[in-house]
Design an enzyme around this catalytic site. Structure first.
Site, PDB file in Angstrom:
ATOM      1  N   ASN A 181       0.982  84.248 -22.646  1.00 57.37           N
ATOM      2  CA  ASN A 181       1.047  83.012 -21.853  1.00 57.37           C
ATOM      3  C   ASN A 181       2.439  82.419 -21.656  1.00 57.37           C
ATOM      4  O   ASN A 181       2.587  81.212 -21.466  1.00 57.37           O
ATOM      5  CB  ASN A 181       0.089  81.965 -22.437  1.00 57.37           C
ATOM      6  CG  ASN A 181      -1.354  82.459 -22.417  1.00 57.37           C
ATOM      7  OD1 ASN A 181      -1.633  83.520 -21.863  1.00 57.37           O
ATOM      8  ND2 ASN A 181      -2.261  81.717 -23.006  1.00 57.37           N
ATOM      9  N   TYR A 183       5.152  82.072 -23.628  1.00 59.00           N
ATOM     10  CA  TYR A 183       5.913  81.389 -24.681  1.00 59.00           C
ATOM     11  C   TYR A 183       6.968  82.343 -25.262  1.00 59.00           C
ATOM     12  O   TYR A 183       7.181  83.431 -24.732  1.00 59.00           O
ATOM     13  CB  TYR A 183       4.947  80.800 -25.719  1.00 59.00           C
ATOM     14  CG  TYR A 183       4.062  79.749 -25.077  1.00 59.00           C
ATOM     15  CD1 TYR A 183       4.561  78.488 -24.787  1.00 59.00           C
ATOM     16  CD2 TYR A 183       2.763  80.052 -24.677  1.00 59.00           C
ATOM     17  CE1 TYR A 183       3.782  77.531 -24.137  1.00 59.00           C
ATOM     18  CE2 TYR A 183       1.970  79.100 -24.026  1.00 59.00           C
ATOM     19  CZ  TYR A 183       2.491  77.841 -23.757  1.00 59.00           C
ATOM     20  OH  TYR A 183       1.727  76.904 -23.099  1.00 59.00           O
ATOM     21  N   TYR A 351      -6.273  67.815 -22.888  1.00 60.17           N
ATOM     22  CA  TYR A 351      -4.991  67.868 -23.590  1.00 60.17           C
ATOM     23  C   TYR A 351      -4.549  66.510 -24.122  1.00 60.17           C
ATOM     24  O   TYR A 351      -3.375  66.334 -24.416  1.00 60.17           O
ATOM     25  CB  TYR A 351      -3.911  68.400 -22.652  1.00 60.17           C
ATOM     26  CG  TYR A 351      -4.178  69.792 -22.137  1.00 60.17           C
ATOM     27  CD1 TYR A 351      -3.983  70.901 -22.955  1.00 60.17           C
ATOM     28  CD2 TYR A 351      -4.633  70.003 -20.845  1.00 60.17           C
ATOM     29  CE1 TYR A 351      -4.230  72.174 -22.491  1.00 60.17           C
ATOM     30  CE2 TYR A 351      -4.881  71.280 -20.371  1.00 60.17           C
ATOM     31  CZ  TYR A 351      -4.667  72.362 -21.202  1.00 60.17           C
ATOM     32  OH  TYR A 351      -4.915  73.620 -20.738  1.00 60.17           O
TER      33      TYR A 351
HETATM   34  C1  LIG Z   1      -7.501  73.124 -23.165  1.00 56.95           C
HETATM   35  C2  LIG Z   1      -6.959  74.522 -23.315  1.00 56.95           C
HETATM   36  C3  LIG Z   1      -5.929  74.759 -24.223  1.00 56.95           C
HETATM   37  C4  LIG Z   1      -5.448  76.058 -24.431  1.00 56.95           C
HETATM   38  N1  LIG Z   1      -4.500  76.272 -25.397  1.00 56.95           N
HETATM   39  C5  LIG Z   1      -4.176  77.538 -25.751  1.00 56.95           C
HETATM   40  C6  LIG Z   1      -3.394  77.788 -26.917  1.00 56.95           C
HETATM   41  O1  LIG Z   1      -3.036  76.887 -27.688  1.00 56.95           O
HETATM   42  N2  LIG Z   1      -3.058  79.079 -27.166  1.00 56.95           N
HETATM   43  C7  LIG Z   1      -3.452  80.104 -26.367  1.00 56.95           C
HETATM   44  O2  LIG Z   1      -3.123  81.261 -26.639  1.00 56.95           O
HETATM   45  N3  LIG Z   1      -4.240  79.894 -25.289  1.00 56.95           N
HETATM   46  C8  LIG Z   1      -4.634  78.644 -24.989  1.00 56.95           C
HETATM   47  N4  LIG Z   1      -5.496  78.429 -23.952  1.00 56.95           N
HETATM   48  C9  LIG Z   1      -6.099  79.576 -23.249  1.00 56.95           C
HETATM   49  C10 LIG Z   1      -7.451  79.964 -23.904  1.00 56.95           C
HETATM   50  O3  LIG Z   1      -7.256  80.498 -25.194  1.00 56.95           O
HETATM   51  C11 LIG Z   1      -8.204  80.989 -23.053  1.00 56.95           C
HETATM   52  O4  LIG Z   1      -7.380  82.125 -22.920  1.00 56.95           O
HETATM   53  C12 LIG Z   1      -8.548  80.433 -21.679  1.00 56.95           C
HETATM   54  O5  LIG Z   1      -9.190  79.176 -21.782  1.00 56.95           O
HETATM   55  C13 LIG Z   1      -9.469  81.401 -20.926  1.00 56.95           C
HETATM   56  O6  LIG Z   1     -10.712  81.535 -21.583  1.00 56.95           O
HETATM   57  P1  LIG Z   1     -12.030  80.784 -20.983  1.00 56.95           P
HETATM   58  O7  LIG Z   1     -12.154  81.242 -19.563  1.00 56.95           O
HETATM   59  O8  LIG Z   1     -13.154  81.269 -21.848  1.00 56.95           O
HETATM   60  O9  LIG Z   1     -11.774  79.314 -21.093  1.00 56.95           O
HETATM   61  C14 LIG Z   1      -5.981  77.132 -23.687  1.00 56.95           C
HETATM   62  C15 LIG Z   1      -6.987  76.880 -22.750  1.00 56.95           C
HETATM   63  C16 LIG Z   1      -7.478  75.599 -22.577  1.00 56.95           C
HETATM   64  C17 LIG Z   1      -8.618  75.372 -21.611  1.00 56.95           C
END
Ligand SMILES: Cc1cc2nc3c(=O)[nH]c(=O)nc-3n(C[C@H](O)[C@H](O)[C@H](O)COP(=O)(O)O)c2cc1C
Length: 379
Positions: A181, A183, A351
């Site tokens: 992502n 970072y 958030y």
């Molecule tokens: C509110 C929120 C915060 C997230 N924070 C992180 C994080 O701290 N670290 C990370 O690797 N991905 C983070 N993500 C990405 C999620 O881990 C995940 O990859 C993404 O939501 C897609 O999965 P989903 O379609 O099941 O939601 C975040 C996603 C959301 C919605």
């Protein structure tokens, strides 16, 4: 209303390192910005994670391993004893609720701002995020990060190892190194953000060096069987441009394949992509696949169950879901029962904020009580 229970491989038990998982559903790491201004986890974070303890595994949100690595306001940290004590409340609550929990370690690199951390961000090269960034003072233009010196690279690797030790002291079963992502670690992997001419840049071997050193140091600190790695091959989030995705990941994973890590976690896992199958071939250990459901939503009515089953059939061992867990503390029970899911509420609450949109999503029992509640009587 009678519901037909759903049979699915997602509900089969699985082993992960020394852990026995009761099902194959993993709660993906999600930053919820509920720590205090010093990065200390708040008591409501313990409630939130304990509510979701029926996940096969919880991967707790990104925690910063040192002060300069802070990405956004109210992100939790894991580099001092106050952080350890705050997280201890979280892991105790999850364990008491019968759950298992890892912690994700994330250094933001260029994704950070002096208004948030009080420090100038550092990165492989002085290439700014091509976008504004959310800071303690609202959305601001991003700043040009300072290029990391070799000493800073070494001390950052050491900070990841020390953060991992802290995580174990805080009661986590293990840590996930965040190399996805956009970072810091992915900034080293990607051509667009890594213009270095020393041993940490240039060729694929140079650009994967930092990731390998972090994983090695964290594994040396707490044992490789307690270390997972999260990658997002080819993503463009946070302005990342890898350039040679097809070369980076086979090299990175090939170098890590025999290290005995707990797992590899792939974001945007898609069985229609050849890279998914390449990764499965290269990676001998546990593979967690996060499919990424329609973004920003709404989520599919089945919460990602069918997509998860498709990934298991294609060779994944575990399936990570994010927003479905965010909105459904009892997601596993709901999927098993074929019950309807809570939709994700107001994105503004993802958030920021306190309990609203965080610990107040209802569970099925509450739905049932509501179904049974007498009609209001006009008087
Ligand atoms: C509110 C929120 C915060 C997230 N924070 C992180 C994080 O701290 N670290 C990370 O690797 N991905 C983070 N993500 C990405 C999620 O881990 C995940 O990859 C993404 O939501 C897609 O999965 P989903 O379609 O099941 O939601 C975040 C996603 C959301 C919605």
């Amino acid at each position: 209303m009678t519901r037909t229970p759903v049979a699915s491989r997602l509900f089969e038990a699985a082993n992960l390192g020394t852990l026995r998982l009761p099902n194959r559903l993993v709660m993906a790491p999600m930053s919820r910005n509920r720590a205090d201004d010093d990065g200390v986890p708040s008591p409501i974070m313990a409630t939130y994670y304990a509510q979701r303890a029926s996940a096969g595994l919880i991967i707790a949100e990104a925690a910063t391993p040192n002060a300069v690595g802070q990405t956004y306001p109210n992100i939790p940290a894991i580099y001092n004893q106050a952080h350890v004590a705050g997280w201890r409340q979280v892991t105790d609550a999850v364990r008491a609720a019968g759950g298992r929990i890892f912690l994700q370690l994330e250094h933001g690199g260029r994704i950070g701002h002096p208004d948030t951390s009080g420090l100038m961000p550092i990165a492989p090269s002085p290439v700014p995020l091509p976008d504004t960034i959310f800071t303690s003072s609202g959305h601001l233009a991003s700043v040009v990060p300072r290029e990391m010196t070799l000493d800073e690279i070494g001390s950052t690797v050491a900070d990841f190892a020390s953060a991992a030790r802290n995580a174990i002291d805080a009661g986590f079963a293990g840590v996930e190194v965040h190399a996805a992502n956009g970072y810091l670690i992915q900034q080293f992997l990607a051509q667009g953000t890594n213009h270095r001419t020393d041993a940490y840049g240039g060729s694929v071997a140079g650009r994967i060096r930092f990731a390998l050193e972090v994983v090695q140091a964290v594994g040396d600190a707490i044992g490789p069987e307690r270390v997972g790695l999260r990658i997002a091959p080819g993503v463009t989030v946070n302005g990342i441009r890898e350039g040679d995705t097809g070369s980076i990941y086979p090299a990175l994973l090939g170098a890590l394949a025999d290290k005995g890590l707990a797992y590899l976690h792939v974001v945007f896992a898609d069985p229609d992509q050849p890279l998914f199958h390449d990764i499965r071939r290269i990676w001998p250990g546990t593979l967690i696949a996060n499919p990424v459901l329609p973004w920003p939503g709404p989520l599919p009515a089945d919460g990602g169950r069918r997509e998860g089953e498709r990934l298991l059939a294609a060779g994944a061992d575990l399936v990570a879901l994010g927003r479905a867990f965010l909105a459904n503390p009892d997601l596993v029970e709901r999927l098993r029962a074929g019950a309807p899911l809570n939709p994700v509420r107001d994105r503004g609450l993802m958030y920021a904020g306190g309990e609203i949109g965080y610990t107040d999503y209802p569970v099925l029992a509450a739905d049932r009580d509501r179904d049974r509640a007498p009609e209001p009587v006009a008087c």
